[in-house]
Design an enzyme around this catalytic site. Structure first.
Site, PDB file in Angstrom:
ATOM      1  N   LYS A   1       5.786  15.295   4.243  1.00 15.47           N
ATOM      2  CA  LYS A   1       6.857  16.311   4.230  1.00 15.47           C
ATOM      3  C   LYS A   1       8.145  15.720   3.678  1.00 15.47           C
ATOM      4  O   LYS A   1       8.875  16.382   2.933  1.00 15.47           O
ATOM      5  CB  LYS A   1       7.067  16.843   5.651  1.00 15.47           C
ATOM      6  CG  LYS A   1       5.864  17.644   6.166  1.00 15.47           C
ATOM      7  CD  LYS A   1       5.958  17.878   7.657  1.00 15.47           C
ATOM      8  CE  LYS A   1       4.821  18.728   8.171  1.00 15.47           C
ATOM      9  NZ  LYS A   1       4.712  18.733   9.641  1.00 15.47           N
TER      10      LYS A   1
ATOM     11  N   GLY B   1       7.385  23.879   9.463  1.00 10.50           N
ATOM     12  CA  GLY B   1       6.874  25.156  10.002  1.00 10.50           C
ATOM     13  C   GLY B   1       7.791  26.335   9.777  1.00 10.50           C
ATOM     14  O   GLY B   1       7.976  26.790   8.649  1.00 10.50           O
TER      15      GLY B   1
ATOM     16  N   VAL C   1      -3.144  29.031  11.619  1.00 10.15           N
ATOM     17  CA  VAL C   1      -2.096  29.663  10.800  1.00 10.15           C
ATOM     18  C   VAL C   1      -2.615  30.950  10.144  1.00 10.15           C
ATOM     19  O   VAL C   1      -1.939  31.989  10.154  1.00 10.15           O
ATOM     20  CB  VAL C   1      -1.579  28.670   9.722  1.00 10.15           C
ATOM     21  CG1 VAL C   1      -0.445  29.302   8.929  1.00 10.15           C
ATOM     22  CG2 VAL C   1      -1.117  27.366  10.363  1.00 10.15           C
TER      23      VAL C   1
ATOM     24  N   GLY D   1       2.704  25.412  15.072  1.00  9.15           N
ATOM     25  CA  GLY D   1       2.262  26.523  15.916  1.00  9.15           C
ATOM     26  C   GLY D   1       2.006  27.751  15.067  1.00  9.15           C
ATOM     27  O   GLY D   1       2.504  27.872  13.939  1.00  9.15           O
TER      28      GLY D   1
ATOM     29  N   ILE E   1      11.066  26.615  10.086  1.00  7.74           N
ATOM     30  CA  ILE E   1      12.443  26.390   9.590  1.00  7.74           C
ATOM     31  C   ILE E   1      12.448  26.591   8.064  1.00  7.74           C
ATOM     32  O   ILE E   1      11.667  25.954   7.364  1.00  7.74           O
ATOM     33  CB  ILE E   1      12.936  24.957   9.895  1.00  7.74           C
ATOM     34  CG1 ILE E   1      12.830  24.634  11.381  1.00  7.74           C
ATOM     35  CG2 ILE E   1      14.355  24.749   9.387  1.00  7.74           C
ATOM     36  CD1 ILE E   1      13.244  23.200  11.733  1.00  7.74           C
TER      37      ILE E   1
ATOM     38  N   ASP F   1       1.866  12.549   8.201  1.00  7.93           N
ATOM     39  CA  ASP F   1       2.251  13.954   8.007  1.00  7.93           C
ATOM     40  C   ASP F   1       3.763  14.055   7.743  1.00  7.93           C
ATOM     41  O   ASP F   1       4.198  14.752   6.821  1.00  7.93           O
ATOM     42  CB  ASP F   1       1.841  14.757   9.252  1.00  7.93           C
ATOM     43  CG  ASP F   1       2.240  16.214   9.181  1.00  7.93           C
ATOM     44  OD1 ASP F   1       1.510  17.003   8.557  1.00  7.93           O
ATOM     45  OD2 ASP F   1       3.303  16.573   9.735  1.00  7.93           O
TER      46      ASP F   1
ATOM     47  N   VAL G   1       6.637  22.434   5.140  1.00  7.74           N
ATOM     48  CA  VAL G   1       7.583  21.481   5.741  1.00  7.74           C
ATOM     49  C   VAL G   1       8.322  22.157   6.886  1.00  7.74           C
ATOM     50  O   VAL G   1       8.970  23.185   6.698  1.00  7.74           O
ATOM     51  CB  VAL G   1       8.618  20.970   4.700  1.00  7.74           C
ATOM     52  CG1 VAL G   1       9.507  19.903   5.327  1.00  7.74           C
ATOM     53  CG2 VAL G   1       7.928  20.436   3.456  1.00  7.74           C
TER      54      VAL G   1
ATOM     55  N   ARG H   1     -15.082  29.878   6.455  1.00 10.62           N
ATOM     56  CA  ARG H   1     -16.289  29.088   6.204  1.00 10.62           C
ATOM     57  C   ARG H   1     -17.414  29.608   7.086  1.00 10.62           C
ATOM     58  O   ARG H   1     -18.531  29.789   6.648  1.00 10.62           O
ATOM     59  CB  ARG H   1     -15.929  27.646   6.555  1.00 10.62           C
ATOM     60  CG  ARG H   1     -16.961  26.616   6.334  1.00 10.62           C
ATOM     61  CD  ARG H   1     -16.354  25.249   6.560  1.00 10.62           C
ATOM     62  NE  ARG H   1     -15.441  25.202   7.724  1.00 10.62           N
ATOM     63  CZ  ARG H   1     -14.708  24.149   8.045  1.00 10.62           C
ATOM     64  NH1 ARG H   1     -14.769  23.075   7.328  1.00 10.62           N
ATOM     65  NH2 ARG H   1     -13.921  24.174   9.100  1.00 10.62           N
TER      66      ARG H   1
HETATM   67  P1  NAP Z   1      -7.319  25.061  11.195  1.00 11.87           P
HETATM   68  O1  NAP Z   1      -6.992  25.757  12.458  1.00 11.87           O
HETATM   69  O2  NAP Z   1      -8.153  23.858  11.203  1.00 11.87           O
HETATM   70  O3  NAP Z   1      -7.973  26.152  10.215  1.00 11.87           O
HETATM   71  C1  NAP Z   1      -8.497  25.837   8.973  1.00 11.87           C
HETATM   72  C2  NAP Z   1      -9.256  27.021   8.470  1.00 11.87           C
HETATM   73  O4  NAP Z   1      -9.760  26.711   7.175  1.00 11.87           O
HETATM   74  C3  NAP Z   1     -10.442  27.444   9.319  1.00 11.87           C
HETATM   75  O5  NAP Z   1     -10.354  28.815   9.573  1.00 11.87           O
HETATM   76  C4  NAP Z   1     -11.655  27.127   8.441  1.00 11.87           C
HETATM   77  O6  NAP Z   1     -12.685  28.075   8.527  1.00 11.87           O
HETATM   78  C5  NAP Z   1     -11.055  27.269   7.078  1.00 11.87           C
HETATM   79  N1  NAP Z   1     -11.833  26.581   6.048  1.00 11.87           N
HETATM   80  C6  NAP Z   1     -12.091  25.250   5.947  1.00 11.87           C
HETATM   81  N2  NAP Z   1     -12.830  25.017   4.852  1.00 11.87           N
HETATM   82  C7  NAP Z   1     -13.021  26.202   4.254  1.00 11.87           C
HETATM   83  C8  NAP Z   1     -13.700  26.641   3.110  1.00 11.87           C
HETATM   84  N3  NAP Z   1     -14.346  25.775   2.350  1.00 11.87           N
HETATM   85  N4  NAP Z   1     -13.689  27.966   2.796  1.00 11.87           N
HETATM   86  C9  NAP Z   1     -13.026  28.833   3.569  1.00 11.87           C
HETATM   87  N5  NAP Z   1     -12.361  28.499   4.685  1.00 11.87           N
HETATM   88  C10 NAP Z   1     -12.366  27.197   5.025  1.00 11.87           C
HETATM   89  O7  NAP Z   1      -5.961  24.673  10.425  1.00 11.87           O
HETATM   90  P2  NAP Z   1      -4.488  25.255  10.633  1.00 11.87           P
HETATM   91  O8  NAP Z   1      -3.876  24.595  11.813  1.00 11.87           O
HETATM   92  O9  NAP Z   1      -4.503  26.724  10.548  1.00 11.87           O
HETATM   93  O10 NAP Z   1      -3.768  24.623   9.365  1.00 11.87           O
HETATM   94  C11 NAP Z   1      -3.994  25.125   8.075  1.00 11.87           C
HETATM   95  C12 NAP Z   1      -3.030  24.423   7.118  1.00 11.87           C
HETATM   96  O11 NAP Z   1      -1.692  24.697   7.532  1.00 11.87           O
HETATM   97  C13 NAP Z   1      -3.160  22.903   7.116  1.00 11.87           C
HETATM   98  O12 NAP Z   1      -2.922  22.426   5.813  1.00 11.87           O
HETATM   99  C14 NAP Z   1      -2.024  22.437   8.040  1.00 11.87           C
HETATM  100  O13 NAP Z   1      -1.536  21.171   7.704  1.00 11.87           O
HETATM  101  C15 NAP Z   1      -0.993  23.487   7.741  1.00 11.87           C
HETATM  102  N6  NAP Z   1      -0.024  23.719   8.824  1.00 11.87           N
HETATM  103  C16 NAP Z   1      -0.466  23.915  10.084  1.00 11.87           C
HETATM  104  C17 NAP Z   1       0.460  24.171  11.087  1.00 11.87           C
HETATM  105  C18 NAP Z   1       0.054  24.377  12.510  1.00 11.87           C
HETATM  106  O14 NAP Z   1       0.917  24.441  13.370  1.00 11.87           O
HETATM  107  N7  NAP Z   1      -1.237  24.500  12.810  1.00 11.87           N
HETATM  108  C19 NAP Z   1       1.829  24.242  10.774  1.00 11.87           C
HETATM  109  C20 NAP Z   1       2.237  24.056   9.438  1.00 11.87           C
HETATM  110  C21 NAP Z   1       1.300  23.785   8.466  1.00 11.87           C
HETATM  111  P3  NAP Z   1     -13.560  28.282   9.851  1.00 11.87           P
HETATM  112  O15 NAP Z   1     -12.614  28.887  10.838  1.00 11.87           O
HETATM  113  O16 NAP Z   1     -14.639  29.218   9.467  1.00 11.87           O
HETATM  114  O17 NAP Z   1     -14.033  26.918  10.259  1.00 11.87           O
HETATM  115  N1  HSE Z   2       0.479  19.050  12.457  1.00 10.33           N
HETATM  116  C1  HSE Z   2       1.755  19.459  11.966  1.00 10.33           C
HETATM  117  C2  HSE Z   2       2.820  19.105  12.968  1.00 10.33           C
HETATM  118  C3  HSE Z   2       1.735  20.932  11.719  1.00 10.33           C
HETATM  119  O1  HSE Z   2       2.489  18.814  14.114  1.00 10.33           O
HETATM  120  O2  HSE Z   2       3.996  19.109  12.625  1.00 10.33           O
HETATM  121  C4  HSE Z   2       2.982  21.402  11.027  1.00 10.33           C
HETATM  122  O3  HSE Z   2       3.018  20.944   9.718  1.00 10.33           O
END
Ligand code: NAP
Ligand code: HSE
Length: 453
Positions: free
Chosen positions: A206, A135, A14, A303, A137, A202, A133, A45
């Site tokens: 939401k 994504g 994201v 996504g 929408i 999850d 919640v 990180r």
């Molecule tokens: P992700 O791909 O696992 O990315 C997490 C990021 O957080 C990584 O870049 C990681 O750094 C960084 N991180 C972790 N610990 C850290 C720290 N202590 N200091 C600084 N950076 C740190 O996760 P994501 O899919 O983007 O999701 C992020 C959030 O959005 C989650 O809460 C998820 O539930 C929510 N979300 C995701 C989606 C989706 O479709 N993916 C949709 C809606 C909501 P590094 O890269 O250096 O390891």
């Molecule tokens: N892992 C979550 C999903 C990301 O699949 O809906 C969006 O919140």
């Protein structure tokens, strides 16, 4: 044009999407914000990790959070790391250093919402969470602002993109459960721990957030009765289709006389209705309000770019000052909101789908229907098609291979028996099924799912 500096913490799926929108479409955000949203710093990180899908200017990437905390010019930060810690501590530090925060982390809000929102209000800061919640929408804004003239009666939604993607892959291309999970991870839909996606947690987090906005109550998400999709067998998808349904992981919240009934469970949804046709990583939410009637929202729920779309909109609202007003007025998660435990869904009426693995011999159906009859459960349909169930699917319910072998004339010793009921209650089916499971002719676990409208 005036510039407002913003930051990102977390450059995963994201975070990189948010950076792409800010950097590549700055003219678009500037048109809406009336100023440039300038990406000053992105904190990660691990600096050495490749991030090929985003082309960051020099000096933007950092591994030092203080570079954001100490920069008084940065007014809003998208906090995009998952899980509870260090996400909670980082959010508190951002608020305490004067930043307004935007987040997509629903686990954090569902778990620590009261503490974080109270602290933000004390400090005169805001927390925006449209992306948490469904994504892309805009359901948070819709429920809390656009539908605010309504008493919301019910919400029913597909709120987890990963599990909907898995069910669609199994249904459409016959993919195995584990291959579909791996593909969802590869595409960036799944949580770092995908068990939260498939076990319904999850979606429950939401749903708790939406129930808070819609019904003005605080629901401890862990108390929401939930069942995930890991017990959904490819055979159930096929039987459901034969009966005219698709299986979807539905999250439901409904106002009832003395509280709110909430649950998350795989549900049979009639083919042709909007919820049944939601495929892949799409989410959908059907809201019923007393003035507006039924409203249906559909869009990508997971996504990179759909989620980034919601985060950047929140950043714009924050810097132009639209969001803090709503934030203060709504007093989210404050003591103004009563804490309610979800009502036991046991007495909520509904129809049910049940699948048993049973001995293939005369009298078995009669024994089962006799028990159902004692619980006043009336049968709407029965299917028994042994030739359509693979040994693997049967053995998934703890049968030995020899028990599922063909014993001549196309007959197997153990076959699946599918029963669809007329309207009854969750409690009646639960009690009847546990009695049926004790019959010698019934093997393994029974699958039981609600049938929706
Ligand atoms: P992700 O791909 O696992 O990315 C997490 C990021 O957080 C990584 O870049 C990681 O750094 C960084 N991180 C972790 N610990 C850290 C720290 N202590 N200091 C600084 N950076 C740190 O996760 P994501 O899919 O983007 O999701 C992020 C959030 O959005 C989650 O809460 C998820 O539930 C929510 N979300 C995701 C989606 C989706 O479709 N993916 C949709 C809606 C909501 P590094 O890269 O250096 O390891
Ligand atoms: N892992 C979550 C999903 C990301 O699949 O809906 C969006 O919140």
């Amino acid at each position: 044009m005036e510039k407002t500096k913003v930051g990102i913490v977390g450059m995963g799926t994201v975070g990189r999407g948010v950076a792409r929108l800010l950097l590549n479409f700055g003219d678009r955000t500037a048109r809406h914000a009336g100023r440039i949203l300038w990406l000053e710093r992105a904190v990660v990180r691990d600096l050495s990790k490749p991030r090929p899908d985003v082309d960051l200017p020099d000096n933007v990437l950092s591994a030092d959070l203080d570079e954001i905390l100490e920069d008084q010019g940065i007014v809003a930060v998208a906090q995009l790391i998952g899980g509870l810690e260090p996400a909670r501590t980082i959010m508190l530090r951002l608020l305490e250093s004067g930043k307004n925060v935007v987040t997509a982390n629903k686990a954090l809000l569902a778990e620590h919402g009261p503490e974080l929102f109270d602290r933000a209000r004390e400090l005169g800061r805001s927390i925006a969470f449209e992306a948490a919640v469904a994504g892309g929408i805009p359901i948070v804004t819709n429920i809390s602002q656009c539908l605010s003239a309504n008493q919301i009666n019910s919400i029913a939604g597909i709120l987890n993109g990963t599990s909907n993607f898995i069910l669609s892959e199994m249904e459409e291309s016959g993919a195995s459960y584990s291959d579909a999970v791996a593909k969802a991870q590869e595409l960036g839909y799944a949580e770092a721990d995908p068990s939260m996606d498939v076990d319904g947690s999850d979606a429950a987090q939401k749903l708790a957030i939406l129930a808070h906005l819609a019904f003005g109550v605080r629901v401890p998400w862990r108390e929401i009765p939930l069942r995930g999709i890991s017990s959904v067998n490819p055979a159930d998808l096929r039987y459901a289709e034969k009966l005219g349904y698709r299986i979807r992981l539905l999250a439901v919240a409904q106002a009832v006389t003395d509280g709110v009934e909430l649950h998350v469970s795989p549900t049979l949804v009639p083919i042709g209705t909007p919820l049944a046709e939601v495929r892949g990583a799409y989410n959908a939410v059907r809201v019923h309000g007393d003035a507006v009637g039924s409203v249906f929202y559909h869009g990508l729920g997971a996504g990179q770019m759909p989620t980034a779309s919601a985060v950047v909109a929140d950043l714009i609202d924050t810097v132009v000052g639209r969001l803090p007003i709503t934030f203060r007025t709504l007093k989210l998660w404050s003591d103004d909101y009563a804490v309610v435990s979800p009502k036991d869904p046991g007495m909520i009426p509904g129809r049910f789908y049940m699948r048993f693995d049973v001995d293939d011999r005369p009298g078995v159906l009669a024994q089962i229907t006799a028990i159902l009859g004692r619980y006043q459960i009336s049968i709407a349909a029965v299917i028994q098609h042994p030739e359509e169930t693979t040994e693997k699917e049967l053995s998934a319910t703890a049968l030995t291979a020899s028990e599922t072998e063909d014993v001549g004339n196309g007959h197997k010793l153990i076959v699946p028996l599918v029963i669809m009921t007329h309207e009854t209650t969750e409690k009646s089916t639960r009690d009847a099924v546990s009695e049926i499971a004790r019959l010698d002719c019934v093997h393994g676990e029974c699958t039981r799912m609600r049938v929706g409208n």
